[in-house]
Design an enzyme around this catalytic site. Structure first.
Site, PDB file in Angstrom:
ATOM      1  N   LYS A 191       0.750  -0.858   0.472  1.00 22.85           N
ATOM      2  CA  LYS A 191       0.038   0.005   0.494  1.00 22.85           C
ATOM      3  C   LYS A 191       0.790   1.062   0.143  1.00 22.85           C
ATOM      4  O   LYS A 191       1.865   1.711   0.966  1.00 22.85           O
ATOM      5  CB  LYS A 191      -0.920  -0.019   1.141  1.00 22.85           C
ATOM      6  N   GLU A 223      -1.234   7.592   0.362  1.00 26.29           N
ATOM      7  CA  GLU A 223      -2.276   7.883  -1.182  1.00 26.29           C
ATOM      8  C   GLU A 223      -1.680   9.447  -1.473  1.00 26.29           C
ATOM      9  O   GLU A 223      -2.622   9.802  -2.821  1.00 26.29           O
ATOM     10  CB  GLU A 223      -3.441   8.323   0.070  1.00 26.29           C
ATOM     11  N   GLY A 271       6.893   4.849   8.234  1.00 23.08           N
ATOM     12  CA  GLY A 271       5.657   6.176   8.369  1.00 23.08           C
ATOM     13  C   GLY A 271       6.069   6.818   9.536  1.00 23.08           C
ATOM     14  O   GLY A 271       7.663   6.183  10.178  1.00 23.08           O
ATOM     15  N   GLU A 300       3.979   8.363  15.483  1.00 22.39           N
ATOM     16  CA  GLU A 300       2.414   7.601  15.194  1.00 22.39           C
ATOM     17  C   GLU A 300       1.150   6.636  15.182  1.00 22.39           C
ATOM     18  O   GLU A 300       0.733   5.999  15.915  1.00 22.39           O
ATOM     19  CB  GLU A 300       1.733   9.945  15.284  1.00 22.39           C
ATOM     20  N   GLY A 327       2.673   4.311  13.531  1.00 24.76           N
ATOM     21  CA  GLY A 327       3.324   3.195  13.690  1.00 24.76           C
ATOM     22  C   GLY A 327       3.058   2.319  14.837  1.00 24.76           C
ATOM     23  O   GLY A 327       3.116   1.497  14.874  1.00 24.76           O
ATOM     24  N   GLU A 367       9.587   1.383  10.532  1.00 24.02           N
ATOM     25  CA  GLU A 367      11.098   2.044  10.533  1.00 24.02           C
ATOM     26  C   GLU A 367      10.584   3.564  10.470  1.00 24.02           C
ATOM     27  O   GLU A 367       9.488   3.666   9.746  1.00 24.02           O
ATOM     28  CB  GLU A 367      10.907   2.316   8.863  1.00 24.02           C
ATOM     29  N   CYS A 400      13.566  10.851   6.912  1.00 23.81           N
ATOM     30  CA  CYS A 400      13.549  10.241   8.530  1.00 23.81           C
ATOM     31  C   CYS A 400      14.943  10.580   8.719  1.00 23.81           C
ATOM     32  O   CYS A 400      15.133  10.254   9.356  1.00 23.81           O
ATOM     33  CB  CYS A 400      12.812   8.918   8.138  1.00 23.81           C
ATOM     34  N   GLU A 431      10.103  16.093  15.123  1.00 20.18           N
ATOM     35  CA  GLU A 431       9.656  16.287  14.270  1.00 20.18           C
ATOM     36  C   GLU A 431       8.986  17.256  12.843  1.00 20.18           C
ATOM     37  O   GLU A 431       8.288  16.985  12.722  1.00 20.18           O
ATOM     38  CB  GLU A 431       9.608  14.845  13.255  1.00 20.18           C
TER      39      GLU A 431
END
Ligand code: NAD
Length: 450
Positions: free
Chosen positions: A152, A155, A205, A208, A210, A227, A261, A351
Site C-alpha cells: 500500500k 495516498e 511512516g 504515531e 507506527g 521504520e 526520516c 520531527e
C-alpha cells in the site's frame, strides 16, 4: 476517487479508484493463493526473476524518475539517484536469494538443521517521501525469501508503485505475487494490519501511525518491522574540517525538502567553533538551488502538500538566522530555514519534516552525546571530527541505528538500515533485511535405528 497532485504546480496528475476493505481482502486472497507456487520456485529462478525486474527498472529509469519527481515534487537529479538505488536493491536481493543459509548444529543422536521459511503474505505500508525506494527495500527481501505481497503506497504518491507492479509482471513475476492497492491508510492499511491471513507488516511512516500498527498487529501476533520518524543530530566538533562539514550540512537536512526520516535536523556545534561554523553554514545554505523539480540543476523542490506546509510553518516562531528564497506562484514551497535553538525547544524535539534546521551549541564531548541522545528518536546522525578515537567513542555513545563519520551518507544497499528507540525496530537493506521476512525452523533428524 483519489486526485493525485503535482506539488510543484498543484495540477492534477491522475484520478484513481481507491480500494476499500473488500478490495483489500481480495488482494490478500490473491497473494495467499499465489504463495505456494511462489515459495516453490527454485531459489536460482527466483533470483533470475528479481534480476530481470532490476534490469527493467534500469531500462525504464528515466520514466520512473520522471513519475517520482512529478508526484513527490522532488528534483529530477535526486529522483534518478533513487531509481538507480531501486535497481541496485533488486540486483542485490537477486544475488542474495541462494546465500541466505540455514545451519547444521551439532547435537547428540542425529542431525539438526535450520531452514529459513517465508512468512506467507506480507503487507507493506510505505510513506510518500521516497515512495519507490522504500517500497523496494521491502519488496526485494520479501520476494527473495519467497513471500507474496500486498503493497500500500501512500495516498499522495501511488504512481511509481503502480508502474513497478506492471514491470514486475513484465519481468515474469507471476500474477498475484506483488499486489499494489491504492487507498487510505485508515482503510486499506488498517485492514492489512488486522487481516488474519497477513503474516507480517513491513511499515515505514510516522511514529504515531507506527504505534497504531503495532497495537493492531498484537491481535493476531503479526510480525512487524517499523521504520519511523527521526530527529537526528549532526555533531560538529571544533577540530573537524569545518569547511567540509558546513558545505555538506545543508544537504543533510534540506535534501528532499527536509522530508527525510534521516534528516540531520539538529546541527550540534562545539561552542568554540560555533560562530565560525554558523557563518560557513549560512553561506552554504544560500547556495542551495530551490526551484523547478524537472530542472537538472535543482537541489530542492516544494513540500508534498498544502496541509504539510502549514504543519512545517507552525514550528517557526520569531526570526530565524537564515531564510532562503522560493519560486513565486503555485506550488507548496517552503524556504530553507536555519534557527538557533536549545534542545528544549519544540523545533529541536519534534520531527518537522521540512527544510528547517535547529542549530544548537554544545560544550564538550559528553555534552554532545547527552544532547544527541536527549530525544525519543534514534534513527540516524553524523559525527564530524579529525580525532578518530573520538569519532568511535561518540558513534558508540549515540543511540541511533545508522551513523556516519565525516560524511552524512549512511544508507547503502548492502548495509543494515533502521532505528533505535521510537524510530522503530527491525533492519532493512543488506543481508539483515532477509531475517525480517523469514522465520527460522529447526528440524532434528535421528540417525539412530534402521
Ligand atoms: P504516515 O505515518 O502518515 O503514513 C505512512 C503510511 O501509513 C501511509 O501509506 C499511510 O496511508 C499509512 N497509514 C496511515 N494510517 C494508517 C493506519 N491506521 N493503519 C495502517 N496504515 C496507515 O507517514 P507519512 O506522512 O506518509 O510519512 C512521513 C513519516 O514517515 C515521517 O515521520 C518520517 O520520518 C517517516 N519515515 C521513516 C522512514 C524510516 O525508514 N525510518 C523513512 C521515510 C519516512
Amino acid at each position: 476517487m483519489l486526485t493525485v497532485l503535482d506539488p510543484a504546480t498543484e495540477e492534477p496528475l491522475a484520478e484513481l479508484e481507491q480500494a476499500g476493505v473488500e478490495e483489500t481482502d481480495a488482494a490478500v486472497a490473491r497473494a495467499k493463493a499465489s504463495f505456494p507456487a511462489w515459495r516453490a520456485v527454485a531459489p536460482g529462478d527466483r533470483g533470475r526473476l528479481l534480476r530481470r525486474l532490476a534490469d527493467l527498472v534500469e531500462e525504464h529509469a528515466e520514466e520512473l524518475a520522471r513519475i517520482e519527481s512529478r508526484n513527490v515534487g522532488k528534483p529530477i537529479a535526486g529522483a534518478r539517484a533513487e531509481v538507480s538505488m531501486v535497481a541496485q536493491v533488486f540486483h542485490f536481493y537477486a544475488g542474495a536469494v541462494d546465500k541466505h543459509y540455514g545451519e547444521s548444529i551439532p547435537v547428540a543422536g542425529g542431525v539438526d538443521v535450520t531452514f529459513r521459511e517465508p512468512l506467507g503474505v506480507v503487507g507493506l505500508i510505505v510513506p510518500w517521501n521516497f515512495p519507490l525506494n522504500i517500497a523496494s527495500w521491502k519488496i526485494g527481501p520479501a520476494l527473495a525469501t519467497g513471500n507474496t505481497i500486498v503493497l500500500k503506497p501512500a495516498e499522495l504518491t501511488p504512481l511509481s508503485a503502480l508502474r513497478l507492479a506492471e514491470l514486475a509482471l513484465e519481468a515474469g513475476i507471476p500474477e498475484g505475487v506483488l499486489n499494489v492497492l491504492v487507498g487510505k491508510g485508515s482503510v486499506v492499511g488498517a485492514r492489512l494490519v488486522e487481516h488474519p491471513d497477513v503474516a507480517k507488516i513491513g511499515f515505514t511512516g510516522s511514529t504515531e501511525v507506527g504505534r497504531t500498527v503495532m497495537e493492531g498487529a498484537a491481535a493476531t501476533i503479526k510480525r512487524v518491522t517499523l521504520e519511523l520518524g527521526g530527529k537526528s543530530a549532526n555533531v560538529v566538533f571544533a577540530d573537524a574540517d569545518l569547511e567540509r562539514a558546513a558545505a555538506a550540512a545543508p544537504y543533510a537536512v534540506f535534501d528532499n525538502a527536509g522530508q527525510d526520516c534521516c534528516a540531520r535536523s539538529r546541527i550540534l556545534v562545539e561552542r568554540s567553533a560555533y560562530d565560525r561554523f554558523l557563518e560557513l553554514l549560512v553561506e552554504a545554505t544560500k547556495r542551495v538551488r530551490v526551484g523547478d523539480p524537472s530542472d537538472d540543476a535543482t537541489e530542492m523542490g516544494p513540500l508534498i502538500s498544502a496541509e504539510h506546509r502549514q504543519t512545517v510553518a507552525s514550528f517557526l516562531e520569531g526570526e530565524p538566522i537564515f531564510r532562503g528564497e522560493t519560486p513565486a506562484g503555485r506550488g507548496f514551497w517552503f524556504p530553507c530555514t536555519l534557527v538557533e535553538a536549545s534542545n528544549e525547544d519544540r523545533i529541536a524535539r519534534e520531527e518537522v519534516f521540512g527544510p528547517v534546521a535547529a542549530v544548537i551549541p554544545f560544550a564538550d564531548e559528553a555534552d554532545a552525546i547527552r544532547i544527541a541522545n536527549d530525544t525519543p528518536y534514534g534513527l540516524s546522525g553524523s559525527i564530524w571530527t579529525r580525532d578518530g578515537a573520538r569519532a568511535l567513542r561518540v558513534a558508540r555513545g549515540v543511540e541511533a541505528g545508522v551513523l556516519s563519520v565525516n560524511s552524512n551518507s549512511s544508507v547503502r544497499v548492502s548495509t543494515p538500515f533502521g532505528g533505535m528507540k521510537q524510530s522503530g525496530f527491525g533492519r532493512e537493506l543488506g543481508m539483515h533485511a532477509l531475517d525480517g521476512y523469514s522465520e527460522i525452523k529447526n528440524v532434528f533428524l535421528s540417525t539412530e535405528g534402521g
